[in-house]
Design an enzyme around this catalytic site. Structure first.
Site, PDB file in Angstrom:
ATOM      1  N   GLY A  24       2.113  31.333  18.576  1.00 35.43           N
ATOM      2  CA  GLY A  24       3.135  31.316  17.790  1.00 35.43           C
ATOM      3  C   GLY A  24       4.527  31.175  18.008  1.00 35.43           C
ATOM      4  O   GLY A  24       3.876  32.310  19.003  1.00 35.43           O
TER       5      GLY A  24
ATOM      6  N   GLN B 285      11.740  36.377  17.055  1.00 38.96           N
ATOM      7  CA  GLN B 285      11.156  37.065  17.338  1.00 38.96           C
ATOM      8  C   GLN B 285      12.098  36.294  18.681  1.00 38.96           C
ATOM      9  O   GLN B 285      12.403  36.949  19.848  1.00 38.96           O
ATOM     10  CB  GLN B 285       9.674  36.744  18.565  1.00 38.96           C
ATOM     11  CG  GLN B 285       8.992  37.359  17.237  1.00 38.96           C
ATOM     12  CD  GLN B 285       7.542  36.943  17.635  1.00 38.96           C
ATOM     13  OE1 GLN B 285       6.911  35.911  17.352  1.00 38.96           O
ATOM     14  NE2 GLN B 285       7.001  37.003  18.858  1.00 38.96           N
TER      15      GLN B 285
ATOM     16  N   CYS C 148       1.073  40.277  20.822  1.00 39.78           N
ATOM     17  CA  CYS C 148       2.467  39.694  20.913  1.00 39.78           C
ATOM     18  C   CYS C 148       2.715  39.366  21.715  1.00 39.78           C
ATOM     19  O   CYS C 148       2.757  40.354  22.534  1.00 39.78           O
ATOM     20  CB  CYS C 148       2.792  40.201  19.323  1.00 39.78           C
ATOM     21  SG  CYS C 148       4.326  39.993  18.629  1.00 39.78           S
ATOM     22  N   LEU C 149       3.851  38.438  21.478  1.00 42.71           N
ATOM     23  CA  LEU C 149       4.570  38.090  22.902  1.00 42.71           C
ATOM     24  C   LEU C 149       5.693  39.182  22.632  1.00 42.71           C
ATOM     25  O   LEU C 149       6.800  39.442  24.136  1.00 42.71           O
ATOM     26  CB  LEU C 149       5.772  36.961  22.654  1.00 42.71           C
ATOM     27  CG  LEU C 149       4.551  35.016  22.945  1.00 42.71           C
ATOM     28  CD1 LEU C 149       5.114  34.365  22.646  1.00 42.71           C
ATOM     29  CD2 LEU C 149       3.465  35.961  24.487  1.00 42.71           C
TER      30      LEU C 149
ATOM     31  N   HIS D 224       0.499  36.220  11.499  1.00 42.75           N
ATOM     32  CA  HIS D 224       0.632  37.181  11.882  1.00 42.75           C
ATOM     33  C   HIS D 224       2.483  36.565  11.855  1.00 42.75           C
ATOM     34  O   HIS D 224       3.582  37.602  12.367  1.00 42.75           O
ATOM     35  CB  HIS D 224       0.321  37.344  13.264  1.00 42.75           C
ATOM     36  CG  HIS D 224       0.860  37.383  14.296  1.00 42.75           C
ATOM     37  ND1 HIS D 224       0.346  38.596  15.420  1.00 42.75           N
ATOM     38  CD2 HIS D 224       1.897  37.112  15.369  1.00 42.75           C
ATOM     39  CE1 HIS D 224       1.004  38.700  16.335  1.00 42.75           C
ATOM     40  NE2 HIS D 224       1.794  38.365  16.071  1.00 42.75           N
ATOM     41  N   GLU D 225       2.521  35.456  11.833  1.00 44.80           N
ATOM     42  CA  GLU D 225       4.079  35.135  11.882  1.00 44.80           C
ATOM     43  C   GLU D 225       4.875  35.050  10.902  1.00 44.80           C
ATOM     44  O   GLU D 225       5.487  35.451  11.050  1.00 44.80           O
ATOM     45  CB  GLU D 225       4.285  32.931  12.562  1.00 44.80           C
ATOM     46  CG  GLU D 225       3.246  32.810  13.862  1.00 44.80           C
ATOM     47  CD  GLU D 225       3.755  33.719  14.910  1.00 44.80           C
ATOM     48  OE1 GLU D 225       4.642  34.918  14.614  1.00 44.80           O
ATOM     49  OE2 GLU D 225       2.372  33.845  15.532  1.00 44.80           O
TER      50      GLU D 225
ATOM     51  N   HIS E 255       6.413  38.504  10.674  1.00 46.26           N
ATOM     52  CA  HIS E 255       7.523  39.116  11.954  1.00 46.26           C
ATOM     53  C   HIS E 255       9.130  38.306  11.016  1.00 46.26           C
ATOM     54  O   HIS E 255      10.345  39.204  10.820  1.00 46.26           O
ATOM     55  CB  HIS E 255       7.760  37.867  13.477  1.00 46.26           C
ATOM     56  CG  HIS E 255       6.792  38.260  13.629  1.00 46.26           C
ATOM     57  ND1 HIS E 255       6.520  39.398  14.299  1.00 46.26           N
ATOM     58  CD2 HIS E 255       5.869  38.109  14.930  1.00 46.26           C
ATOM     59  CE1 HIS E 255       6.567  39.230  15.892  1.00 46.26           C
ATOM     60  NE2 HIS E 255       5.513  38.652  15.602  1.00 46.26           N
TER      61      HIS E 255
END
Ligand code: GNR
Ligand code: NI
Length: 168
Positions: free
Chosen positions: A46, A51, A91-92, A133-134, A137
């Protein structure tokens, strides 16, 4: 198409609350394509626009192994959630750090697709974790916010060390 740079925690821009998308047009679709390319290249399951430093309520996701479950979520709204699950999240924007986070097991989300058409879907398991999670963000939250202060301190040190190693 282009690979986009991903903001790294503790970059303060990750705390930005994203604004609703007002128009689903070709410019937005170009951003969506770049976000998918970036997500697959990492690889990740995702990616939130936050991000890549675009503060719009836009998420791309694909929890499959073979690019068969692409989802675009524009202006997503959580309309229902139930149950709970513990998942070790990554997480990226927080590379090398993994933390168990408690999330709803099943969520129903309403969003617009890449044509600007409203749709609704229900996800459970990893896909439900990813949606939550997204959306975090988009609201300026990062999964490290769920860690104990001590673990968070350790994660910060690990990230600082990683950033130094990448500079050399
Ligand atoms: O690629 C990702 N994997 C992942 C694994 C467990 C829980 C959440 C995620 S999302 C993450 C990509 C990312 O950082 N999205 O914001
Ligand atoms: Ni993330």
């Amino acid at each position: 198409m282009a690979l986009l740079p991903i903001l790294r925690f503790p970059d303060p821009r990750l705390r930005t609350v994203a604004k609703p998308v007002e128009q689903v047009d070709d410019a937005l679709r170009a951003l969506i394509d770049d976000m998918f390319e970036t997500m697959y290249a990492e690889p990740g399951i995702g990616l939130a626009a936050t991000q890549v430093d675009r503060h719009l309520r836009l998420i791309v996701m694909d929890v499959s192994d073979d690019k068969s479950n692409k989802k675009v979520l524009i202006n997503p709204e959580l309309v229902a959630s139930s149950g709970s699950q513990l998942c070790k999240e990554g997480c990226l924007s927080v590379p090398t750090v993994f933390v168990e986070v408690k999330r709803a097991e099943t969520v129903t989300v309403r969003a617009l697709d890449r044509e600007g058409q409203p749709y609704e879907f229900t996800a459970s398991g990893l896909e439900a974790v990813c949606v939550q999670h997204e959306i975090d963000h988009l609201d300026g939250r990062v999964f490290v916010d769920y860690m104990t202060p001590l673990k968070r301190e350790m994660a910060m040190k690990k990230l600082a060390k990683l950033a130094r190693a990448e500079q050399d």
